[in-house]
Scaffold this motif. Sequence first.
Motif, PDB file in Angstrom:
ATOM      1  N   UNK A 128       0.869  -1.011  -0.016  1.00 12.76           N
ATOM      2  CA  UNK A 128       0.146  -0.004   0.150  1.00 12.76           C
ATOM      3  C   UNK A 128       0.857   1.246  -0.126  1.00 12.76           C
ATOM      4  N   UNK A 176       0.551  -2.181   6.434  1.00 13.76           N
ATOM      5  CA  UNK A 176       0.237  -3.635   5.807  1.00 13.76           C
ATOM      6  C   UNK A 176       0.302  -4.668   6.814  1.00 13.76           C
ATOM      7  N   UNK A 236      -2.784  -4.679   8.996  1.00 17.26           N
ATOM      8  CA  UNK A 236      -3.997  -5.487   8.536  1.00 17.26           C
ATOM      9  C   UNK A 236      -4.041  -7.098   8.919  1.00 17.26           C
ATOM     10  N   UNK A 240      -3.499   4.690   2.278  1.00 20.34           N
ATOM     11  CA  UNK A 240      -4.903   5.049   2.165  1.00 20.34           C
ATOM     12  C   UNK A 240      -5.755   4.360   2.878  1.00 20.34           C
ATOM     13  N   UNK A 241      -5.550   3.000   3.186  1.00 25.07           N
ATOM     14  CA  UNK A 241      -6.891   2.129   3.743  1.00 25.07           C
ATOM     15  C   UNK A 241      -6.742   2.275   5.350  1.00 25.07           C
ATOM     16  N   UNK A 252      -9.868   3.408   7.044  1.00 21.59           N
ATOM     17  CA  UNK A 252     -11.187   2.895   6.468  1.00 21.59           C
ATOM     18  C   UNK A 252     -11.043   1.459   7.282  1.00 21.59           C
ATOM     19  N   UNK A 253     -10.027   1.179   8.042  1.00 21.14           N
ATOM     20  CA  UNK A 253     -10.023  -0.029   8.596  1.00 21.14           C
ATOM     21  C   UNK A 253     -11.258  -0.224   9.928  1.00 21.14           C
ATOM     22  N   UNK A 254     -11.327  -1.368  10.600  1.00 22.90           N
ATOM     23  CA  UNK A 254     -12.520  -1.252  11.627  1.00 22.90           C
ATOM     24  C   UNK A 254     -11.902  -1.948  12.574  1.00 22.90           C
ATOM     25  N   UNK A 290     -19.911   7.659  13.545  1.00 22.37           N
ATOM     26  CA  UNK A 290     -20.259   8.835  12.379  1.00 22.37           C
ATOM     27  C   UNK A 290     -19.448   9.751  12.231  1.00 22.37           C
ATOM     28  N   UNK A 335     -14.942   8.261  10.302  1.00 24.47           N
ATOM     29  CA  UNK A 335     -14.423   8.162   8.779  1.00 24.47           C
ATOM     30  C   UNK A 335     -13.713   9.501   8.456  1.00 24.47           C
ATOM     31  N   UNK A 336     -14.320  10.512   9.020  1.00 26.60           N
ATOM     32  CA  UNK A 336     -14.086  11.890   8.382  1.00 26.60           C
ATOM     33  C   UNK A 336     -13.064  12.651   9.033  1.00 26.60           C
ATOM     34  N   UNK A 395      -9.605  13.511   7.386  1.00 27.02           N
ATOM     35  CA  UNK A 395      -9.391  13.455   5.814  1.00 27.02           C
ATOM     36  C   UNK A 395      -8.978  14.999   5.472  1.00 27.02           C
TER      37      UNK A 395
END
Lengths: 347, 347
Positions: B78, B252, B255, B281-282, B285-287, B340, B343-344, B347
């Motif tokens: 990545x 990486x 993950x 990038x990801x 977005x991981x959880x 909520x 995620x933002x 950014x």
Amino acid sequence: MKLKTSSPTISDVAKKAKVSIATVSRVINGKTPVVPETAERVHRAIKELQFVPRTAAQVLASRKTNTIGLILSEIGGAFFPHLLKGIEAETRTSGYELLIHSTQGAHDNQRKPLGEHNTDGLLVFTSSLSLDELGRLHDIQFPVVLMHQTPPREINVPVITIENKDGAVMLIDHLIEMHGRRQIVYMRGPEDHEDSEWRERGYREALEMHNIPINPNLIVTGGFDEEQSFAAMQKLIRDGIQFDAVFAGDDDAAIGAYRALKNAGRLIPDDVAVVGFDDVQFSRYLSPALTTVRAPIEEVGREAVRQLIRLLNGQQAQSLTLMRTEMIIRESCGCKFQEGTSLSKNI
Amino acid sequence: MKLKTSSPTISDVAKKAKVSIATVSRVINGKTPVVPETAERVHRAIKELQFVPRTAAQVLASRKTNTIGLILSEIGGAFFPHLLKGIEAETRTSGYELLIHSTQGAHDNQRKPLGEHNTDGLLVFTSSLSLDELGRLHDIQFPVVLMHQTPPREINVPVITIENKDGAVMLIDHLIEMHGRRQIVYMRGPEDHEDSEWRERGYREALEMHNIPINPNLIVTGGFDEEQSFAAMQKLIRDGIQFDAVFAGDDDAAIGAYRALKNAGRLIPDDVAVVGFDDVQFSRYLSPALTTVRAPIEEVGREAVRQLIRLLNGQQAQSLTLMRTEMIIRESCGCKFQEGTSLSKNI
DNA sequence: CTGAAAGCGCTTACAG
DNA sequence: CTGAAAGCGCTTACAG
């Protein structure tokens, strides 16, 4: 008098090995037989002088660049690394070099960064080359392979692309049949993007098959881009448009949709199901994990190189290679998986 | 008699414009003044013949390739797209072409895909070039810039790298001070990877500062790779080693750690906090969203090109450029954010 | 401002 | 199997 500052040339090697430059050239290229003892002397001379043949001279004399050019519009986007990986690997195993140029949207027709002057053939992703330039290359019979773009009918150039429509149909069918969604948003990609057009066609056909009328309010532009899709989704929500699912166009756009929906307090997939397209690296790691269509992007890259090399060898290339797509069901569509397995099931 | 099958050359243009090839060359290069009317005639001839100068001939005659080479070990990961994006952008705005070669781990010292024979200078990421080859290039004073790798002392080559140790210290401090973790795993990167070594140094120093003894059982190898780190984490769990946090080495690897922990039913961050490095990038977005250190990878690429171009212009380059890193706190460390907004916020 | 000519460093018929 | 020589298509002092 030779200056000692510059790198050695083929004549230096010839002198040291006491042969002609023609012989040095032959042992380097290994195509013409050379007496072993002589070859050995040449090899030693090369080693001692640390001689490396100048590519430009070889190219000029042989009229082969041994280089493949890749033209694309932008490097960003989660799509790109998959494509490049396939292209680079296949290029390398074929013994070619790879020259990359990103147009960043701007077709400047004046400078030609990649073309017949510095490559043996070109790989072109989507509409990163102007039709004029494409036509010119075709006129002079320069080898070109297109990825994810169909040329005008009069230009017969091999194309590698994927089953966009089928993929879209699978996704929409699934949303309707398995999850009872009927108000499905489609987020278009960039203007004139062939992938986007085919996906939209699949979207429309699938809705029609289920007798669901197309609602123009539900077709918006996400640009295959996180930011643009975020904005589009926000506007949809602000405008009070009703919908219970989103086909984001591609996975990058799905991220933007996720963000807008979460900000608005809508639950995915309970309130709104979301599906993407491509299955890029991060898709399985989103929360919820993204249901999408797997596009064999790396394989598109490999195959494009293979077809280009056929062309370079004077062989026939396949005029259209259409790659299968496959639906990858995860959680964002509404399917349930046990906690703890969600990250691993599609790896 | 000239064959009409091959592309036009500078002589064709000269003939058509009724000037010498020297003049054509001058209007193309635009460095030497040419009478406007003459230049106009030449331009018309170029357009009509669709003349494109052969790069090889220009390179051979001018002894400048106008090309920068990029050598790296692998395209995957990545990390790579961020680096390439910066390099490509800066290369393009500087008017250079970019030639890319991935060694895929194998240093073949025989063929030299990129070097003085086809580029004006080289960008090298980590240890993708053998020390022999690096030494040879240095001997012939060929411009090279290293990224994320320090050369041997006798080889004075500019380096661009990041504050690995500081980044690691921030992470470990945070885990200890804010979340009370004391049994922290460190997952090493590949053998001899400088980034990994510095991060480990930061890890050790931070533990010492808090009087926590180093437990060798907690230092394992994740290889900066999802699969390898998954396996390492699984083994740790299977072996019954106790730990309450994981510094994955890079994102990486994080993950892989996520996957192994979830499979084992351990909650992140409640049972085990996880932190990464790079902020690719990801990561957001991981959880749960990954707490990590942001490495300015794209900027490393841009700066490497800038320094290389200084070298190409005969200017002094900065021998070491150390880029600041910054901790990005998300949720995997144990910090809480409202649903909520997760995620933002970064950014 | 422009041209004739040498030269960049190789490859490849051609002849032997 | 090997060498002499032409040629690939440009750039760039040099002279005018």
